[in-house]
Design a protein around this motif. Structure first.
Motif, mmCIF file in Angstrom:
data_model
loop_
_atom_site.group_PDB
_atom_site.id
_atom_site.type_symbol
_atom_site.label_atom_id
_atom_site.label_comp_id
_atom_site.label_asym_id
_atom_site.label_seq_id
_atom_site.Cartn_x
_atom_site.Cartn_y
_atom_site.Cartn_z
ATOM 1 N N ALA A 36 6.590 -14.196 -14.422
ATOM 2 C CA ALA A 36 6.822 -13.245 -13.638
ATOM 3 C C ALA A 36 6.404 -11.797 -13.972
ATOM 4 C CB ALA A 36 8.360 -13.364 -13.177
ATOM 5 N N VAL A 37 6.510 -11.678 -15.254
ATOM 6 C CA VAL A 37 5.914 -10.414 -15.814
ATOM 7 C C VAL A 37 4.439 -10.131 -15.457
ATOM 8 C CG1 VAL A 37 5.495 -9.259 -17.898
ATOM 9 C CG2 VAL A 37 7.762 -10.290 -17.270
ATOM 10 N N LEU A 63 2.826 -11.737 -13.051
ATOM 11 C CA LEU A 63 2.569 -11.434 -11.827
ATOM 12 C C LEU A 63 2.826 -9.553 -11.380
ATOM 13 C CD1 LEU A 63 3.849 -14.462 -10.054
ATOM 14 C CD2 LEU A 63 1.524 -13.951 -10.454
ATOM 15 N N PHE A 64 3.924 -9.374 -11.968
ATOM 16 C CA PHE A 64 4.333 -7.895 -11.931
ATOM 17 C C PHE A 64 3.381 -7.063 -12.558
ATOM 18 C CE2 PHE A 64 6.609 -4.332 -14.086
ATOM 19 C CZ PHE A 64 7.168 -3.641 -12.892
ATOM 20 N N CYS A 65 2.682 -7.342 -13.317
ATOM 21 C CA CYS A 65 1.354 -6.475 -13.979
ATOM 22 C C CYS A 65 0.202 -6.701 -13.322
ATOM 23 C CB CYS A 65 1.014 -6.853 -15.354
ATOM 24 S SG CYS A 65 2.548 -6.797 -16.647
ATOM 25 N N ILE A 66 0.034 -7.692 -12.454
ATOM 26 C CA ILE A 66 -1.151 -7.864 -11.727
ATOM 27 C C ILE A 66 -0.901 -7.752 -10.141
ATOM 28 C CG2 ILE A 66 -2.461 -8.794 -13.595
ATOM 29 C CD1 ILE A 66 -2.127 -11.720 -11.727
ATOM 30 N N ALA A 67 0.286 -7.132 -9.766
ATOM 31 C CA ALA A 67 0.604 -7.448 -8.402
ATOM 32 C C ALA A 67 -0.215 -6.542 -7.413
ATOM 33 C CB ALA A 67 2.259 -6.913 -8.274
ATOM 34 N N PRO A 68 -0.274 -6.830 -6.061
ATOM 35 C CA PRO A 68 -1.227 -6.074 -5.081
ATOM 36 C C PRO A 68 -1.058 -4.591 -5.564
ATOM 37 C CG PRO A 68 -0.393 -7.902 -4.116
ATOM 38 C CD PRO A 68 0.286 -7.823 -5.658
ATOM 39 N N LEU A 69 -0.104 -4.105 -5.743
ATOM 40 C CA LEU A 69 0.231 -2.612 -5.834
ATOM 41 C C LEU A 69 0.395 -2.253 -7.164
ATOM 42 C CD1 LEU A 69 0.433 -2.941 -2.655
ATOM 43 C CD2 LEU A 69 1.774 -0.902 -2.681
ATOM 44 N N PHE A 73 17.530 -16.844 1.369
ATOM 45 C CA PHE A 73 18.294 -18.098 1.074
ATOM 46 C C PHE A 73 17.163 -19.247 0.941
ATOM 47 C CE2 PHE A 73 20.755 -15.493 3.955
ATOM 48 C CZ PHE A 73 22.070 -15.701 3.207
ATOM 49 N N LEU A 74 15.968 -18.981 0.674
ATOM 50 C CA LEU A 74 15.143 -20.001 0.032
ATOM 51 C C LEU A 74 15.470 -20.515 -1.287
ATOM 52 C CD1 LEU A 74 11.679 -18.460 1.259
ATOM 53 C CD2 LEU A 74 13.010 -20.351 2.466
ATOM 54 N N PRO A 75 15.566 -21.465 -1.572
ATOM 55 C CA PRO A 75 15.757 -22.099 -2.971
ATOM 56 C C PRO A 75 15.422 -21.442 -4.193
ATOM 57 C CG PRO A 75 15.490 -23.906 -1.534
ATOM 58 C CD PRO A 75 14.756 -22.782 -0.785
ATOM 59 N N PRO A 76 13.957 -20.984 -4.294
ATOM 60 C CA PRO A 76 13.342 -20.094 -5.473
ATOM 61 C C PRO A 76 14.081 -19.021 -5.596
ATOM 62 C CG PRO A 76 11.411 -21.404 -4.313
ATOM 63 C CD PRO A 76 12.847 -21.411 -3.274
ATOM 64 N N VAL A 77 14.262 -18.240 -4.333
ATOM 65 C CA VAL A 77 14.975 -16.836 -4.200
ATOM 66 C C VAL A 77 16.429 -17.232 -4.693
ATOM 67 C CG1 VAL A 77 15.558 -15.044 -3.017
ATOM 68 C CG2 VAL A 77 13.556 -16.121 -2.585
ATOM 69 N N ARG A 78 17.195 -18.178 -4.278
ATOM 70 C CA ARG A 78 18.472 -18.284 -4.753
ATOM 71 C C ARG A 78 18.679 -18.346 -6.274
ATOM 72 N NH1 ARG A 78 22.388 -20.106 -0.838
ATOM 73 N NH2 ARG A 78 23.359 -21.385 -2.318
ATOM 74 N N ARG A 79 17.590 -18.983 -6.824
ATOM 75 C CA ARG A 79 17.696 -19.257 -8.524
ATOM 76 C C ARG A 79 17.626 -17.844 -8.896
ATOM 77 N NH1 ARG A 79 14.313 -23.867 -10.987
ATOM 78 N NH2 ARG A 79 15.603 -22.850 -12.829
ATOM 79 N N LEU A 100 11.640 -10.372 -6.370
ATOM 80 C CA LEU A 100 11.092 -11.653 -5.700
ATOM 81 C C LEU A 100 10.216 -12.272 -6.538
ATOM 82 C CD1 LEU A 100 11.171 -10.447 -2.068
ATOM 83 C CD2 LEU A 100 12.992 -12.055 -3.036
ATOM 84 N N LEU A 101 9.317 -11.650 -7.490
ATOM 85 C CA LEU A 101 8.180 -12.157 -8.065
ATOM 86 C C LEU A 101 8.801 -13.244 -9.321
ATOM 87 C CD1 LEU A 101 6.240 -9.010 -9.211
ATOM 88 C CD2 LEU A 101 5.685 -10.878 -7.508
#
Length: 407
Positions: A157-158, A160-166, A323-329, A365-366
């Motif tokens: 996730a980090v 993705l945070f470092c290479i995120a679109p913005l 409410f999507l399962p990955p987000v609920r985690r 959300l990442l």
């Protein structure tokens, strides 16, 4: 050396590299990822400079420093140099024009103070501050997600945070990096129940960038969840007092900039009229009616019928997303933050190209994107993120030739 031996040697070298990588401390791995990602973004900026549109606001072949200090960076630089106007500027029609009151003082103030101490030019120090805050946010983000997702998923996730679109915002003269650092710290304090420290973080966050009202809502919802679940998660009276104090402080701090702007300029609606000046370029002079701007925006971009349908789909999709399962985690607190912030944007923001930047605070959300461990999936996510980052940089800093290309 035969083929089997060469292959075995190659595999052993790769395993050795992986073992050395795994032995690095978590903060060392994140720092390396962050530095490499910033070099990739710098290369994208360099290419965007070479491909500059003839009618770009930056001119032909601008330097990286010119790009980094562009757009809202110019407003922060102005604030650091001249402060805030005591008399609101007016346009030809006598309406309040775009001005510095739309931007909070902490980021330009910190950059100015460090510039004075180090004798570095303001644009250089602005980029340094943004870079340092971005690294700090990445480190705290790992600590935040590791609680729910474990070390391996938190690490991806980090990435993705470092290479995120913005993620280019980590190296331009914008307050986003500093706000993300403070927000990540505040969320970590909330998740770990260190409510008292929030009272120190909230005021700084409030004067760095708009959005702290969403944090006030988050604290209210968090308290409701704690009360409902107190049979399995005891809630002390002291915690109730601190949560209520934090929510009240966030609400007061969130509205205080409006009061300050009104007192300094002598115009009670100075801040709101300043903010409305930005959307006037799209829909003309319109009053601020909560939750109306998205309907106006949908009609402006897509027409009356389709526009309302698009906005409704976005709203419903945002609710379903939580409410999507990955987000609920991610846990209740991070989901409540995402929901609170999205509701805040629906209430006050007119949708245009800046919406992508204003969505950056939903970065938790990442963690949901990082849940699947399939190698091909993760490789695809990385490629898509880098491609979208290039698209954003090229349109906002390469073309930069239309009123709607606003970062």
């Amino acid at each position: 050396m035969d083929a089997d031996t060469a292959h075995s040697t190659e595999v052993e070298e790769r395993l050795s590299m992986l073992r050395r990588w795994a032995r690095l401390p978590w903060w060392g791995r994140i720092t390396i990822v962050y530095v490499v990602s910033r070099l990739v973004t710098t290369a994208m900026f360099a290419v965007a400079s070479l491909l500059q549109a003839p009618d770009s606001r930056f001119g032909a072949f601008p330097s990286l420093g010119t790009l980094a200090a562009g757009w809202d960076g110019q407003w922060y630089w102005w604030i650091a140099t001249y402060g805030y106007p005591t008399q609101l500027p007016l346009d030809d029609a006598g309406r309040v024009a775009e001005n510095a009151w739309a931007f909070m003082p902490v980021y330009p103030g910190v950059v100015k103070a460090l510039s004075v101490v180090t004798f570095l030019p303001w644009p250089v120090m602005a980029v340094i501050v943004s870079l340092c805050c971005g690294l700090g946010a990445a480190l705290l983000f790992h600590r935040l997600l590791r609680i729910r997702l474990g070390d391996e998923r938190a690490m991806f996730a980090v990435v993705l945070f470092c290479i995120a679109p913005l993620s280019a915002l980590f190296q331009v003269a914008y307050a986003e990096s500093m706000f993300l650092l403070l927000l990540t710290l505040a969320l970590l304090l909330l998740v770990t129940r260190r409510y008292g420290w929030l009272l120190a973080v909230i005021p700084i966050m409030a004067f760095t960038r708009p959005g702290v009202l969403a944090f006030s809502l988050l604290l209210g919802l968090h308290l409701i969840v704690r009360i409902v679940t107190r049979h399995r998660d005891p809630l002390a009276r002291r915690e109730v007092v601190l949560i209520l104090a934090g929510g009240a402080l966030a609400a007061v701090a969130g509205f205080s900039w409006m009061v300050i702007a009104g007192l300094v300029t002598g115009t009670p609606e100075a801040y709101l009229e300043t903010e409305l000046a930005w959307r006037a370029a799209f829909i003309g002079e319109q009053p601020l009616v909560p939750f109306s701007a998205w309907i106006q925006g949908g009609q402006f971009w897509f027409g009356d019928g389709p526009g309302i349908a698009v906005v409704a789909a976005i709203f419903v999709g945002s609710v379903v997303l939580l409410f999507l399962p990955p987000v609920r985690r991610l846990g209740a607190d991070l989901r409540l933050w995402v929901g609170s912030y999205l509701l805040y944007l629906f209430a006050v923001f007119f949708p245009q190209t800046s919406v992508f930047r204003l969505l950056v605070p939903v970065f938790p959300l990442l963690g949901a994107v990082a849940v699947p461990r399939n190698r091909w999936y993760r490789g695809g996510v990385v490629i898509v993120s880098l491609a979208l980052q290039w698209c954003w940089i090229f349109v906002m800093y390469g073309l930069a030739n239309a009123y709607w290309t606003i970062p």
